[in-house]
Design a protein around this motif. Structure first.
Motif, PDB file in Angstrom:
ATOM      1  N   MET A 158      22.584 -10.460 -33.290  1.00  0.00           N
ATOM      2  CA  MET A 158      23.405  -9.593 -32.447  1.00  0.00           C
ATOM      3  C   MET A 158      24.833  -9.653 -32.940  1.00  0.00           C
ATOM      4  N   GLY A 159      25.554  -8.544 -32.732  1.00  0.00           N
ATOM      5  CA  GLY A 159      26.975  -8.539 -32.996  1.00  0.00           C
ATOM      6  C   GLY A 159      27.787  -8.657 -31.725  1.00  0.00           C
ATOM      7  N   MET A 160      27.184  -8.161 -30.629  1.00  0.00           N
ATOM      8  CA  MET A 160      27.879  -8.168 -29.345  1.00  0.00           C
ATOM      9  C   MET A 160      26.868  -8.055 -28.229  1.00  0.00           C
ATOM     10  N   MET A 161      27.123  -8.737 -27.126  1.00  0.00           N
ATOM     11  CA  MET A 161      26.380  -8.521 -25.891  1.00  0.00           C
ATOM     12  C   MET A 161      27.298  -7.832 -24.898  1.00  0.00           C
TER      13      MET A 161
ATOM     14  N   SER B 226      19.885  -8.701 -42.284  1.00  0.00           N
ATOM     15  CA  SER B 226      19.374  -7.635 -41.431  1.00  0.00           C
ATOM     16  C   SER B 226      19.977  -6.277 -41.760  1.00  0.00           C
ATOM     17  N   GLY B 227      21.161  -6.253 -42.341  1.00  0.00           N
ATOM     18  CA  GLY B 227      21.814  -4.991 -42.634  1.00  0.00           C
ATOM     19  C   GLY B 227      22.606  -4.420 -41.484  1.00  0.00           C
ATOM     20  N   HIS B 228      22.332  -4.835 -40.263  1.00  0.00           N
ATOM     21  CA  HIS B 228      23.149  -4.412 -39.124  1.00  0.00           C
ATOM     22  C   HIS B 228      23.015  -5.445 -38.013  1.00  0.00           C
ATOM     23  N   ARG B 229      24.031  -5.481 -37.188  1.00  0.00           N
ATOM     24  CA  ARG B 229      24.022  -6.393 -36.038  1.00  0.00           C
ATOM     25  C   ARG B 229      23.988  -5.545 -34.780  1.00  0.00           C
ATOM     26  N   PRO B 230      22.962  -5.686 -33.967  1.00  0.00           N
ATOM     27  CA  PRO B 230      22.793  -4.773 -32.825  1.00  0.00           C
ATOM     28  C   PRO B 230      23.700  -5.112 -31.644  1.00  0.00           C
ATOM     29  N   LEU B 231      23.845  -4.112 -30.779  1.00  0.00           N
ATOM     30  CA  LEU B 231      24.392  -4.316 -29.442  1.00  0.00           C
ATOM     31  C   LEU B 231      23.238  -4.760 -28.552  1.00  0.00           C
ATOM     32  N   VAL B 232      23.426  -5.846 -27.836  1.00  0.00           N
ATOM     33  CA  VAL B 232      22.378  -6.388 -26.967  1.00  0.00           C
ATOM     34  C   VAL B 232      22.812  -6.250 -25.511  1.00  0.00           C
ATOM     35  N   LEU B 233      21.950  -5.628 -24.716  1.00  0.00           N
ATOM     36  CA  LEU B 233      22.126  -5.565 -23.262  1.00  0.00           C
ATOM     37  C   LEU B 233      21.209  -6.633 -22.681  1.00  0.00           C
ATOM     38  N   PRO B 234      21.759  -7.758 -22.225  1.00  0.00           N
ATOM     39  CA  PRO B 234      20.933  -8.939 -21.982  1.00  0.00           C
ATOM     40  C   PRO B 234      20.182  -8.964 -20.663  1.00  0.00           C
TER      41      PRO B 234
ATOM     42  N   GLU C 292      27.809 -17.622 -29.038  1.00  0.00           N
ATOM     43  CA  GLU C 292      28.350 -18.639 -29.941  1.00  0.00           C
ATOM     44  C   GLU C 292      27.358 -18.947 -31.051  1.00  0.00           C
ATOM     45  N   ARG C 293      26.086 -19.027 -30.706  1.00  0.00           N
ATOM     46  CA  ARG C 293      25.058 -19.328 -31.700  1.00  0.00           C
ATOM     47  C   ARG C 293      24.943 -18.220 -32.728  1.00  0.00           C
ATOM     48  N   HIS C 294      25.189 -16.982 -32.322  1.00  0.00           N
ATOM     49  CA  HIS C 294      25.065 -15.846 -33.232  1.00  0.00           C
ATOM     50  C   HIS C 294      26.404 -15.434 -33.853  1.00  0.00           C
ATOM     51  N   ASP C 295      27.467 -16.186 -33.600  1.00  0.00           N
ATOM     52  CA  ASP C 295      28.795 -15.813 -34.076  1.00  0.00           C
ATOM     53  C   ASP C 295      29.120 -14.386 -33.624  1.00  0.00           C
ATOM     54  N   ALA C 296      28.878 -14.114 -32.347  1.00  0.00           N
ATOM     55  CA  ALA C 296      29.038 -12.783 -31.766  1.00  0.00           C
ATOM     56  C   ALA C 296      30.026 -12.845 -30.604  1.00  0.00           C
ATOM     57  N   LEU C 297      30.184 -11.716 -29.918  1.00  0.00           N
ATOM     58  CA  LEU C 297      31.077 -11.621 -28.768  1.00  0.00           C
ATOM     59  C   LEU C 297      30.300 -11.171 -27.534  1.00  0.00           C
ATOM     60  N   LEU C 298      30.770 -11.598 -26.379  1.00  0.00           N
ATOM     61  CA  LEU C 298      30.243 -11.149 -25.093  1.00  0.00           C
ATOM     62  C   LEU C 298      31.307 -10.306 -24.409  1.00  0.00           C
ATOM     63  N   VAL C 299      30.947  -9.069 -24.044  1.00  0.00           N
ATOM     64  CA  VAL C 299      31.835  -8.208 -23.268  1.00  0.00           C
ATOM     65  C   VAL C 299      31.285  -8.132 -21.849  1.00  0.00           C
ATOM     66  N   VAL C 300      32.109  -8.521 -20.878  1.00  0.00           N
ATOM     67  CA  VAL C 300      31.726  -8.459 -19.470  1.00  0.00           C
ATOM     68  C   VAL C 300      32.541  -7.349 -18.813  1.00  0.00           C
ATOM     69  N   ASP C 301      31.829  -6.388 -18.271  1.00  0.00           N
ATOM     70  CA  ASP C 301      32.442  -5.233 -17.620  1.00  0.00           C
ATOM     71  C   ASP C 301      32.550  -5.520 -16.123  1.00  0.00           C
ATOM     72  N   HIS C 302      33.777  -5.686 -15.639  1.00  0.00           N
ATOM     73  CA  HIS C 302      34.031  -6.047 -14.240  1.00  0.00           C
ATOM     74  C   HIS C 302      34.379  -4.828 -13.394  1.00  0.00           C
ATOM     75  N   ALA C 303      33.786  -3.678 -13.699  1.00  0.00           N
ATOM     76  CA  ALA C 303      34.168  -2.439 -13.025  1.00  0.00           C
ATOM     77  C   ALA C 303      34.019  -2.510 -11.511  1.00  0.00           C
ATOM     78  N   TYR C 304      33.103  -3.358 -11.026  1.00  0.00           N
ATOM     79  CA  TYR C 304      32.863  -3.471  -9.591  1.00  0.00           C
ATOM     80  C   TYR C 304      33.254  -4.854  -9.050  1.00  0.00           C
ATOM     81  N   GLY C 305      33.841  -5.689  -9.911  1.00  0.00           N
ATOM     82  CA  GLY C 305      33.976  -7.095  -9.567  1.00  0.00           C
ATOM     83  C   GLY C 305      35.377  -7.578  -9.288  1.00  0.00           C
ATOM     84  N   ARG C 306      35.590  -8.837  -9.573  1.00  0.00           N
ATOM     85  CA  ARG C 306      36.872  -9.500  -9.340  1.00  0.00           C
ATOM     86  C   ARG C 306      37.787  -9.310 -10.543  1.00  0.00           C
ATOM     87  N   PRO C 307      39.082  -9.298 -10.314  1.00  0.00           N
ATOM     88  CA  PRO C 307      39.781  -9.449  -9.033  1.00  0.00           C
ATOM     89  C   PRO C 307      39.879  -8.144  -8.238  1.00  0.00           C
TER      90      PRO C 307
END
Length: 432
Positions: free
Chosen positions: A187-190, A131-139, A216-231
């Protein structure tokens, strides 16, 4: 002056930033106290929260400033704060992380930018699937509008529209469209906020499992932003606990816990990914501000941050949301098909006006003439649509709950009156 390709991308004004400038200019010039700014993302100035941070800051300045303010420090974060984060999360969730899993940064948006730059973008001819690049995915779009400006290559961000699930007569909820997500070829990251901005919606456990399986299937990473969440700050009661996983980077910030101007946050994730983020910090900002790191260390180790979250911040936003819902139901017209995204607290109300005559930007402009400010919904969707619901993105808008209740009531009244006016105009233009 000639800008580079990356320069053009990063210097262009985003839609919501342009609106914020517009709001600041217009609101500042009126000054008559009759309007209502329902657009701001700033947390409410809760007195107990302000007092706690002022007291802890004074203690840090008195004791730690010669070291924290007078010396450069480690790019990962001060040893004392990193160790405090490790102790806190291991005790709270039974994790077994170490300092190698933590990086401190100047705000969670900066940490998300660091991760996006590191794990998405050009990969060369040997990249996955050629593909030449791995996108950022907002799922699960709509999501925080700031994510759309993180990528140095604008076309490398892919948004997956959520599924809309109506509930009753006045509420609805978004759900992850797992089938659509599976159609994303690479994808490179979600990246996802949970609970989300603008909706206050938290991922379900099953949805989080789906996201992890996908990266895991895409050998990518998931970033979860907990700005409003726990703890912390736990603005919504239904937020999931963070999950420690070798494919997950969790971002935590103190912004919505009362320190938005201090730009202090940290990420916890796999050691190899965090190590790359630490190097990025060293090569750019060197390190996050250190005196505020000493303040946050005190709040974590003393337990005062938990007290603020559980006894003050979370109940405040739960009560504010309940009051706002009651106002909306009493002040918005019964014969307009409006729906409120379900939530359990949070800083915002997300409204969907399900009529062809409604346009979010037109509505924003008309309200602005009356001194009332909202955020049009389209800025939270990027280029993603919602399957089966054409026009949905332009029929939504966000309301902030940061103001006092009289301000909310004044603004909601004008919103209700304008909806009635627009409905009547549409009937005149298209008589039955």
């Amino acid at each position: 002056m000639q800008l580079s390709t990356w320069g053009h991308q990063m210097s262009r004004p985003s839609g919501i930033r342009s609106l914020m400038e517009d709001i600041a200019t217009t609101a500042g010039s009126s000054g008559d106290g009759t309007g209502a700014n329902l657009s701001v993302g700033n947390p409410s100035p809760i007195p107990e929260v302000l007092e706690t941070w002022q007291r802890l800051s004074a203690a840090a300045l008195a004791t730690d400033f010669p070291e924290s303010g007078g010396h450069y420090g480690p790019s990962r974060g001060t040893h004392s704060l990193v160790d405090a984060v490790v102790r806190y999360f291991n005790a709270a969730y039974g994790w077994s992380i170490g300092p190698e899993n933590v990086v401190v940064g100047p705000g969670s948006q900066m940490l998300c930018f660091v991760a996006t730059t590191l794990f998405t973008g050009p990969t060369g001819p040997t990249g996955p699937a050629g593909s030449g690049h791995r996108p950022l995915v907002l799922p699960c779009v709509p999501d925080y509008t700031g994510y759309q400006g993180l990528n140095l290559v604008g076309s490398a961000t892919v948004g997956v529209g959520a599924t809309v699930v109506p509930h009753g007569e006045r509420s609805f909820r978004y759900a992850l469209d797992a089938d659509a997500l599976q159609q994303v070829p690479d994808m490179g990251m979600m990246l996802v906020s949970s609970p989300g901005n603008p909706t206050g919606r938290s991922l379900t456990a099953a949805e989080l499992d789906t996201l992890i399986d996908t990266v895991e299937r895409h050998d990518a990473l998931l970033v979860v932003d907990h700005a409003y969440g726990r703890p912390f700050p736990m603005l919504t009661g239904d937020a999931l606990d963070p999950v420690h996983h070798p494919r997950v980077i969790n971002c935590f910030t103190l912004s919505k816990a009362g320190l938005p101007g201090e730009r202090i946050a940290f990420a916890i994730g796999p050691a190899d990914a965090v190590s790359a983020m630490v190097s990025f910090m060293a090569n750019t900002v060197l390190h996050a501000p250190q005196t505020i790191q000493a303040v946050v260390e005190r709040a974590l180790d003393s337990g005062e941050l938990d007290v603020l979250t559980q006894k003050v911040i979370s109940p405040y936003y739960r009560d504010k949301r309940q009051a706002a819902e009651a106002l909306l139901h009493s002040l918005l017209p019964d014969d307009v098909d409006w729906r409120l995204h379900e939530g359990d607290g949070g800083m915002f109300c997300w409204l969907w006006i399900d009529h062809e005559w409604f346009d979010d930007l037109d509505f924003y402009r008309l309200l602005k003439e009356e001194g009332v400010f909202i955020v049009p919904g389209r800025h939270f969707f990027g280029t993603a649509g919602v399957p089966g619901l054409p026009g949905h993105a332009t029929r939504c808008f966000r309301l902030s709950l940061s103001g006092e209740l009289p301000d909310l009531e004044r603004g909601f009244k004008r919103i209700g009156a304008l909806l009635t006016l627009l409905r009547d105009r549409s009937h005149e233009a298209d008589p039955v």
